[in-house]
Design a protein around this motif. Structure first.
Motif, short mmCIF file in Angstrom:
data_model
loop_
_atom_site.label_atom_id
_atom_site.label_comp_id
_atom_site.label_asym_id
_atom_site.label_seq_id
_atom_site.Cartn_x
_atom_site.Cartn_y
_atom_site.Cartn_z
N ARG A 61 6.02 -1.75 7.44
CA ARG A 61 4.78 -1.30 8.06
C ARG A 61 3.73 -0.97 7.00
O ARG A 61 4.07 -0.50 5.90
N THR A 62 2.48 -1.17 7.33
CA THR A 62 1.39 -0.72 6.46
C THR A 62 1.38 0.80 6.43
O THR A 62 1.49 1.45 7.46
N CYS A 63 1.29 1.36 5.23
CA CYS A 63 1.28 2.82 5.09
C CYS A 63 0.05 3.41 5.78
O CYS A 63 -1.09 3.04 5.45
N ALA A 64 0.29 4.29 6.73
CA ALA A 64 -0.82 4.87 7.49
C ALA A 64 -1.69 5.79 6.64
O ALA A 64 -2.84 6.06 6.99
N HIS A 65 -1.15 6.27 5.51
CA HIS A 65 -1.89 7.24 4.68
C HIS A 65 -2.89 6.58 3.74
O HIS A 65 -3.81 7.24 3.27
N CYS A 66 -2.69 5.30 3.42
CA CYS A 66 -3.61 4.66 2.48
C CYS A 66 -4.11 3.31 2.99
O CYS A 66 -4.62 2.50 2.22
N ALA A 67 -3.94 3.06 4.28
CA ALA A 67 -4.38 1.78 4.86
C ALA A 67 -5.89 1.72 4.93
O ALA A 67 -6.56 2.71 5.23
N ALA A 68 -6.43 0.54 4.65
CA ALA A 68 -7.88 0.31 4.72
C ALA A 68 -8.12 -1.13 5.13
O ALA A 68 -7.28 -2.01 4.87
N LEU B 151 3.16 0.16 1.62
CA LEU B 151 3.95 -0.12 2.82
C LEU B 151 4.98 0.99 2.99
O LEU B 151 5.59 1.42 2.01
N ARG B 152 5.16 1.45 4.22
CA ARG B 152 6.11 2.54 4.46
C ARG B 152 6.69 2.41 5.86
O ARG B 152 5.97 2.35 6.84
N GLY B 153 8.02 2.36 5.94
CA GLY B 153 8.70 2.19 7.22
C GLY B 153 8.88 0.72 7.55
O GLY B 153 8.31 -0.17 6.88
N GLN B 154 9.68 0.44 8.55
CA GLN B 154 9.97 -0.93 8.95
C GLN B 154 9.83 -1.08 10.47
O GLN B 154 9.96 -0.13 11.22
N MET B 155 9.60 -2.29 10.89
CA MET B 155 9.58 -2.63 12.30
C MET B 155 10.09 -4.06 12.45
O MET B 155 10.12 -4.83 11.47
N GLY B 156 10.49 -4.42 13.64
CA GLY B 156 11.01 -5.76 13.87
C GLY B 156 9.93 -6.71 14.35
O GLY B 156 8.95 -6.32 14.97
N ILE B 157 10.12 -7.99 14.02
CA ILE B 157 9.38 -9.06 14.68
C ILE B 157 10.43 -9.95 15.35
O ILE B 157 11.51 -10.16 14.80
N TYR B 158 10.12 -10.43 16.54
CA TYR B 158 11.15 -11.01 17.39
C TYR B 158 10.70 -12.32 18.04
O TYR B 158 9.51 -12.61 18.16
N GLU B 159 11.71 -13.10 18.46
CA GLU B 159 11.50 -14.17 19.43
C GLU B 159 12.70 -14.15 20.36
O GLU B 159 13.85 -13.96 19.92
N MET B 160 12.45 -14.28 21.66
CA MET B 160 13.53 -14.20 22.64
C MET B 160 13.59 -15.48 23.45
O MET B 160 12.64 -15.84 24.14
N LEU B 161 14.71 -16.18 23.33
CA LEU B 161 14.95 -17.41 24.08
C LEU B 161 15.79 -17.07 25.30
O LEU B 161 16.94 -16.65 25.18
N THR B 162 15.19 -17.19 26.47
CA THR B 162 15.91 -16.98 27.73
C THR B 162 16.38 -18.33 28.25
O THR B 162 15.59 -19.27 28.35
N VAL B 163 17.65 -18.43 28.55
CA VAL B 163 18.22 -19.72 28.97
C VAL B 163 17.78 -20.02 30.39
O VAL B 163 18.05 -19.25 31.32
N ASN B 164 17.06 -21.15 30.57
CA ASN B 164 16.62 -21.60 31.88
C ASN B 164 17.18 -22.99 32.17
O ASN B 164 17.96 -23.54 31.38
N LEU C 183 -3.03 -5.99 14.72
CA LEU C 183 -3.15 -4.59 15.14
C LEU C 183 -3.13 -3.63 13.96
O LEU C 183 -3.22 -2.41 14.14
N GLY C 184 -2.97 -4.16 12.75
CA GLY C 184 -2.94 -3.33 11.55
C GLY C 184 -1.60 -2.69 11.29
O GLY C 184 -1.50 -1.78 10.46
N LEU C 185 -0.54 -3.14 11.97
CA LEU C 185 0.78 -2.52 11.82
C LEU C 185 1.51 -3.03 10.58
O LEU C 185 2.35 -2.34 10.02
N THR C 186 1.23 -4.26 10.17
CA THR C 186 1.85 -4.85 8.99
C THR C 186 0.87 -5.84 8.38
O THR C 186 -0.30 -5.89 8.79
N THR C 187 1.32 -6.60 7.40
CA THR C 187 0.44 -7.59 6.77
C THR C 187 1.01 -8.99 6.98
O THR C 187 2.22 -9.16 7.19
N LEU C 188 0.14 -9.99 6.91
CA LEU C 188 0.61 -11.36 7.07
C LEU C 188 1.50 -11.79 5.91
O LEU C 188 2.38 -12.64 6.08
N GLU C 189 1.29 -11.19 4.74
CA GLU C 189 2.19 -11.49 3.62
C GLU C 189 3.62 -11.05 3.94
O GLU C 189 4.58 -11.74 3.60
#
Length: 560
Positions: free
Chosen positions: A439-446, A481-494, A532-538
């Motif tokens: 996650r982008t550090c909320a204390h020094c994000a700009a 950067l401080r903390g972590q979060m997930g990025i996901y993809e969900m395949l539902t079987v149809n 949304l500013g939660l992380t970076t594209l890098e």
């Protein structure tokens, strides 16, 4: 006579930070429990300790130092005895020539300043520090470095003046610092000339100051005692486990020791507790897919797979699902290697290949225990895969993990494990692929502009607004950067995907059908979070496969 503390209370009243009632209450508390009224305000939770310290600094016209903003040399503990540091409430922060910058709880205490000048044999430049943070610094510094009787540094292994075993205190401080930093692992690594202490925070190893090489043997021996290992053996790997409590929080610690040319290398894994498991939204799961996933894990039978490489958070996701399912009317049994998170009411089985307790053999036995939900920590071989599918087909909900790069790759992987297409189609409910981004550090994000290269990689404009970047501060250890979060993809079987599985379609075709069915690729979830500013594209490009800007509807992908 008006004391300095009276001025502090008056200033807090003038600033509107307290009222007259709080001031009087703090005086009564100080009279009953000791200390000063301003310290009582912090103890009562009326005002933050940092705010009180800053007001004291303004009144005393003394610089205020936020200890968390600086890297303090613990070796400065060699300059004065621990007893003096604790009684004077002072610690030498920086020494330049014959001037020592000393952090003090009360820099206007001229008698203490004179004593410090005599002890340090240097001119003293006092600065004010928040008392609680200063006490923590003194405790950590002397536990890791050792108490000194004079101006000569005494090894921790030799010191016996503090009243408690220094090696024990050093190990406790190393573990406590790991918990305070939110580390997942602690590395204690001997080199030829020094002992390296590193913490894995948010997936990245961060070096910190630690004890000297001369205490390495003592630290390892202490860890062996705590983990009930053979203290006489240093020529072969050993693994063990113990529980550690800090600040009211208990954590299981898994110890791994391996001999190297410079001595035994120790890696400590700090295992999460069931209390740290929250919900899918807190993990970063897309809001619009949470209800769909929760409905799928409520199915009475079938298989749900979580995929990703080691360290991508699969176990946490599985336990988040378990927490949702864990009620008194559901019998949940797990097979894990190792059991990392202990959860009440869940029957957890540890794999032990040495006695023939493998995933497959344990799974056979578990199916005779009348389970409703079965968790298989990882599907590694043909036999485990086939038994897991069979369990899903015979009235059980099976949750498990696979090592594949994306959600669609789980289906060819199951075929490689000799699972017939009809069984995959009948049992598989969905596949969740994931990665962890910082996650982008909320204390020094700009706000920040995107580089043309990364923008082109995602097929967007470099001037796109909403992106932020951390400049680096003490809270994030200068990383941004401080903390972590997930990025996901969900395949539902149809139905369309079942048809592709039946005819043995390749993964690329399954990806295209999944996207047509509503699956948002993992990189697109990362892009949405970066906007949304939660992380970076890098960060997203570092861990995920990115859809090519000119990809057609087949979903052709390029690696980041």
């Amino acid at each position: 006579m008006i004391s300095q503390d009276d001025f502090v209370l008056a200033a807090l009243l003038e600033e509107g930070m307290i009222d007259a009632g709080a001031a009087e209450k703090s005086r009564r508390y100080a009279a009953e429990h000791g200390g000063t009224p301003s310290e009582a305000l912090s103890a009562l939770g009326v005002v933050e300790p940092r705010a009180v310290a800053m007001v004291r600094a303004q009144i005393s016209e003394c610089p205020f130092v936020e200890l968390g903003d600086y890297s303090i040399r613990f070796a400065n503990a060699a300059l004065m005895p621990r007893e003096a540091a604790e009684s004077l409430r002072a610690f030498p922060l920086f020494v330049c020539g014959d001037i020592a910058t000393v952090g003090m709880a009360d820099p206007l205490d001229l008698r203490s300043v004179d004593q410090l000048r005599s002890i340090l044999k240097a001119d003293v430049d006092p600065v004010l520090c928040e008392p609680t943070a200063l006490r923590a610094l003194i405790e950590r510094a002397y536990s890791l470095v050792g108490t000194v009787a004079r101006n000569d540094l005494v090894s921790v292994s030799e010191d016996r003046t503090t009243g408690k075993e220094p090696i024990v205190a050093a190990v406790n401080q190393i573990l406590a610092q790991g918990l305070d930093l939110g580390a997942s692992d602690i590395h204690i690594s001997p080199d030829a000339a020094e002992l390296q202490l590193r913490y894995r925070v948010d997936g990245t190893l961060q070096p910190v100051q630690g004890p000297g090489l001369d205490v390495h043997a003592g630290l390892v021996q202490r860890l062996k005692v705590m983990a009930d290992l053979d203290v006489t053996q240093s020529r072969r790997p050993q693994d063990g486990k113990f529980r550690f409590t800090h600040a009211g929080r208990s954590v299981d610690v898994r110890v791994s020791l391996i001999p190297t040319v410079c001595g035994e290398n120790a890696v400590l894994r700090l295992l999460s507790s069931s209390g740290s498991i929250r919900g899918f939204q807190e993990l970063g799961f897309p809001q619009d897919r949470v209800s769909e996933l929760e409905a799928l894990i409520e199915e009475p039978h079938g298989m749900v797979l979580v995929t990703g490489p080691t360290g991508s958070g699969k176990t946490t996701t599985l336990y988040t699902a378990l927490k949702k399912l864990n009620t008194s009317d559901v019998n949940i049994m797990t097979i894990e290697d190792p059991v990392e998170i202990r959860m009440p009411m869940v029957r957890q089985v540890q794999v032990n290949a040495g006695i023939g307790m493998t995933f497959a053999s344990a799974l056979r036995s578990i199916l005779r225990q009348d389970p409703d939900v079965v968790v298989v920590g990882e599907i590694r071989d043909d036999e485990t895969a086939r038994i897991s599918l069979q369990a899903a087909l015979t009235g059980h909900l099976v949750l498990s993990s696979l090592h594949t790069n994306d959600a669609a790759g789980a289906i060819p992987r199951l075929r490689d494990l000799s699972c017939p297409p009809f069984a995959i189609n009948a049992a598989l409910l969905c596949v969740l692929a994931q990665r962890l981004v910082r996650r982008t550090c909320a204390h020094c994000a700009a706000p920040a502009n995107l580089s043309p290269l990364i923008a082109a990689h995602f097929g967007i404009e470099s001037s796109e607004p909403g992106h932020v970047r951390g400049s680096g501060c003490a809270k994030c250890l200068g990383v941004g950067l401080r903390g972590q979060m997930g990025i996901y993809e969900m395949l539902t079987v149809n139905a369309a995907i079942r048809g592709a599985v039946e005819r043995g379609a390749p993964a690329a075709e399954i990806v295209a059908l999944a996207v047509q069915g509503g699956m948002s690729p993992m990189a697109m979830d990362g892009l949405a979070k970066a906007r949304l500013g939660l992380t970076t594209l890098e960060e997203v490009a570092r861990v995920a496969t990115v859809i090519a800007p000119d990809a057609d509807e087949t979903g052709t992908r390029v690696a980041a």
